[in-house]
Scaffold this motif. Structure first.
Motif, mmCIF file in Angstrom:
data_model
loop_
_atom_site.group_PDB
_atom_site.id
_atom_site.type_symbol
_atom_site.label_atom_id
_atom_site.label_comp_id
_atom_site.label_asym_id
_atom_site.label_seq_id
_atom_site.Cartn_x
_atom_site.Cartn_y
_atom_site.Cartn_z
ATOM 1 N N MET A 1 41.599 -6.997 20.223
ATOM 2 C CA MET A 1 41.580 -5.565 20.053
ATOM 3 C C MET A 1 42.235 -4.936 21.275
ATOM 4 S SD MET A 1 38.259 -3.030 19.813
ATOM 5 C CE MET A 1 37.530 -4.010 18.552
ATOM 6 N N LYS A 2 43.240 -4.121 21.044
ATOM 7 C CA LYS A 2 43.945 -3.482 22.150
ATOM 8 C C LYS A 2 43.259 -2.210 22.617
ATOM 9 C CE LYS A 2 48.389 -5.399 21.069
ATOM 10 N NZ LYS A 2 48.989 -6.046 22.161
ATOM 11 N N SER A 3 42.760 -1.417 21.676
ATOM 12 C CA SER A 3 42.028 -0.209 22.062
ATOM 13 C C SER A 3 41.138 0.232 20.903
ATOM 14 C CB SER A 3 42.985 0.924 22.440
ATOM 15 O OG SER A 3 43.710 1.342 21.304
ATOM 16 N N LYS A 4 40.126 0.976 21.245
ATOM 17 C CA LYS A 4 39.210 1.528 20.251
ATOM 18 C C LYS A 4 38.763 2.877 20.759
ATOM 19 C CE LYS A 4 35.004 0.596 17.640
ATOM 20 N NZ LYS A 4 35.538 0.809 16.317
ATOM 21 N N LYS A 5 38.924 3.886 19.929
ATOM 22 C CA LYS A 5 38.508 5.227 20.298
ATOM 23 C C LYS A 5 37.071 5.427 19.861
ATOM 24 C CE LYS A 5 39.769 10.035 19.851
ATOM 25 N NZ LYS A 5 40.739 10.989 19.310
ATOM 26 N N CYS A 6 36.244 5.889 20.785
ATOM 27 C CA CYS A 6 34.832 6.145 20.501
ATOM 28 C C CYS A 6 34.538 7.606 20.765
ATOM 29 C CB CYS A 6 33.926 5.285 21.381
ATOM 30 S SG CYS A 6 34.062 3.539 21.080
ATOM 31 N N ASN A 7 34.111 8.293 19.750
ATOM 32 C CA ASN A 7 33.672 9.675 19.898
ATOM 33 C C ASN A 7 32.170 9.705 19.686
ATOM 34 O OD1 ASN A 7 36.264 10.894 20.208
ATOM 35 N ND2 ASN A 7 36.599 10.626 18.026
ATOM 36 N N ILE A 8 31.478 10.306 20.627
ATOM 37 C CA ILE A 8 30.031 10.407 20.480
ATOM 38 C C ILE A 8 29.613 11.857 20.649
ATOM 39 C CG2 ILE A 8 29.624 8.052 21.266
ATOM 40 C CD1 ILE A 8 28.637 9.252 23.913
ATOM 41 N N LYS A 9 28.545 12.208 19.986
ATOM 42 C CA LYS A 9 27.969 13.539 20.126
ATOM 43 C C LYS A 9 26.554 13.357 20.637
ATOM 44 C CE LYS A 9 26.900 17.768 17.669
ATOM 45 N NZ LYS A 9 26.953 18.467 16.384
ATOM 46 N N LEU A 10 26.306 13.886 21.807
ATOM 47 C CA LEU A 10 24.980 13.799 22.415
ATOM 48 C C LEU A 10 24.370 15.180 22.440
ATOM 49 C CD1 LEU A 10 25.821 11.523 25.468
ATOM 50 C CD2 LEU A 10 24.851 10.820 23.277
ATOM 51 N N GLU A 11 23.084 15.222 22.218
ATOM 52 C CA GLU A 11 22.382 16.493 22.222
ATOM 53 C C GLU A 11 21.125 16.396 23.074
ATOM 54 O OE1 GLU A 11 21.597 17.425 18.153
ATOM 55 O OE2 GLU A 11 23.704 17.749 17.688
ATOM 56 N N GLY A 12 20.790 17.497 23.703
ATOM 57 C CA GLY A 12 19.533 17.609 24.430
ATOM 58 C C GLY A 12 19.263 16.479 25.399
ATOM 59 N N ARG A 13 18.166 15.770 25.161
ATOM 60 C CA ARG A 13 17.711 14.705 26.056
ATOM 61 C C ARG A 13 18.671 13.522 26.090
ATOM 62 N NH1 ARG A 13 11.671 13.832 24.194
ATOM 63 N NH2 ARG A 13 11.875 12.087 25.606
ATOM 64 N N GLN A 14 19.491 13.349 25.065
ATOM 65 C CA GLN A 14 20.440 12.234 25.034
ATOM 66 C C GLN A 14 21.474 12.345 26.149
ATOM 67 O OE1 GLN A 14 21.966 12.724 21.069
ATOM 68 N NE2 GLN A 14 20.536 11.230 20.228
ATOM 69 N N ILE A 15 21.863 13.557 26.475
ATOM 70 C CA ILE A 15 22.843 13.778 27.544
ATOM 71 C C ILE A 15 22.289 13.269 28.873
ATOM 72 C CG2 ILE A 15 24.097 15.548 28.850
ATOM 73 C CD1 ILE A 15 23.991 17.235 26.209
ATOM 74 N N GLU A 16 21.055 13.656 29.159
ATOM 75 C CA GLU A 16 20.416 13.225 30.410
ATOM 76 C C GLU A 16 20.141 11.725 30.386
ATOM 77 O OE1 GLU A 16 19.168 14.051 34.273
ATOM 78 O OE2 GLU A 16 20.365 15.183 32.856
ATOM 79 N N ARG A 17 19.786 11.172 29.236
ATOM 80 C CA ARG A 17 19.526 9.731 29.104
ATOM 81 C C ARG A 17 20.786 8.939 29.449
ATOM 82 N NH1 ARG A 17 17.083 5.195 29.716
ATOM 83 N NH2 ARG A 17 16.958 3.798 27.953
ATOM 84 N N LEU A 18 21.937 9.376 28.955
ATOM 85 C CA LEU A 18 23.189 8.680 29.251
ATOM 86 C C LEU A 18 23.490 8.737 30.746
ATOM 87 C CD1 LEU A 18 25.682 7.139 28.350
ATOM 88 C CD2 LEU A 18 26.778 9.331 27.870
ATOM 89 N N ARG A 19 23.292 9.879 31.358
ATOM 90 C CA ARG A 19 23.522 10.003 32.799
ATOM 91 C C ARG A 19 22.595 9.085 33.577
ATOM 92 N NH1 ARG A 19 21.812 12.398 37.317
ATOM 93 N NH2 ARG A 19 19.956 13.243 36.320
ATOM 94 N N ASN A 20 21.326 9.013 33.168
ATOM 95 C CA ASN A 20 20.365 8.138 33.838
ATOM 96 C C ASN A 20 20.736 6.667 33.687
ATOM 97 O OD1 ASN A 20 18.841 10.288 34.729
ATOM 98 N ND2 ASN A 20 17.414 10.210 33.020
ATOM 99 N N ILE A 21 21.223 6.285 32.533
ATOM 100 C CA ILE A 21 21.647 4.896 32.311
ATOM 101 C C ILE A 21 22.814 4.545 33.227
ATOM 102 C CG2 ILE A 21 22.776 3.348 30.659
ATOM 103 C CD1 ILE A 21 21.066 4.736 28.463
ATOM 104 N N VAL A 22 23.811 5.404 33.266
ATOM 105 C CA VAL A 22 24.985 5.141 34.110
ATOM 106 C C VAL A 22 24.573 5.055 35.577
ATOM 107 C CG1 VAL A 22 27.190 6.096 34.913
ATOM 108 C CG2 VAL A 22 26.627 6.118 32.478
ATOM 109 N N ASN A 23 23.698 5.942 36.028
ATOM 110 C CA ASN A 23 23.231 5.887 37.412
ATOM 111 C C ASN A 23 22.405 4.636 37.687
ATOM 112 O OD1 ASN A 23 24.419 8.157 38.614
ATOM 113 N ND2 ASN A 23 22.931 9.492 37.639
ATOM 114 N N ALA A 24 21.595 4.200 36.720
ATOM 115 C CA ALA A 24 20.811 2.978 36.905
ATOM 116 C C ALA A 24 21.720 1.755 36.996
ATOM 117 C CB ALA A 24 19.813 2.818 35.763
ATOM 118 N N ILE A 25 22.774 1.720 36.193
ATOM 119 C CA ILE A 25 23.738 0.614 36.276
ATOM 120 C C ILE A 25 24.409 0.623 37.645
ATOM 121 C CG2 ILE A 25 25.933 -0.261 35.371
ATOM 122 C CD1 ILE A 25 24.959 0.750 32.589
ATOM 123 N N LYS A 26 24.773 1.807 38.125
ATOM 124 C CA LYS A 26 25.379 1.930 39.454
ATOM 125 C C LYS A 26 24.422 1.418 40.526
ATOM 126 C CE LYS A 26 24.859 5.783 41.407
ATOM 127 N NZ LYS A 26 23.927 5.653 42.536
#
Length: 81
Positions: A1-26
């Protein structure tokens, strides 16, 4: 697979959850590269992160009709995407 476009829609608490996940991985990457102790709160923040990210980025674990979803199976791109 050369590329794959991913579009996601996050709402409310999901936005903060994604930020927390990325920071925890960091934080996990920093702790392990520095050979420091891994913080419990970092690990706790990553609990369920695989499922959260998989659902929003079109990934699924393969399933078997006899055994259901393979808990330890690697995620793959969902064929329905």
């Amino acid at each position: 697979m050369k590329s794959k476009k991913c579009n996601i829609k996050l709402e409310g608490r999901q936005i903060e959850r994604l930020r927390n996940i990325v920071n925890a991985i960091k934080d996990l990457n920093i702790a392990t590269s520095d050979k420091a102790c891994i913080d419990y709160d970092t690990i706790r923040e990553l609990d369920g992160a695989d499922d959260f990210l998989a659902r929003h980025f079109g990934l699924a674990q393969p399933s078997n009709k006899n055994f259901g979803t393979g808990w330890y199976a690697d995620y793959q791109w969902d064929e329905g995407e």
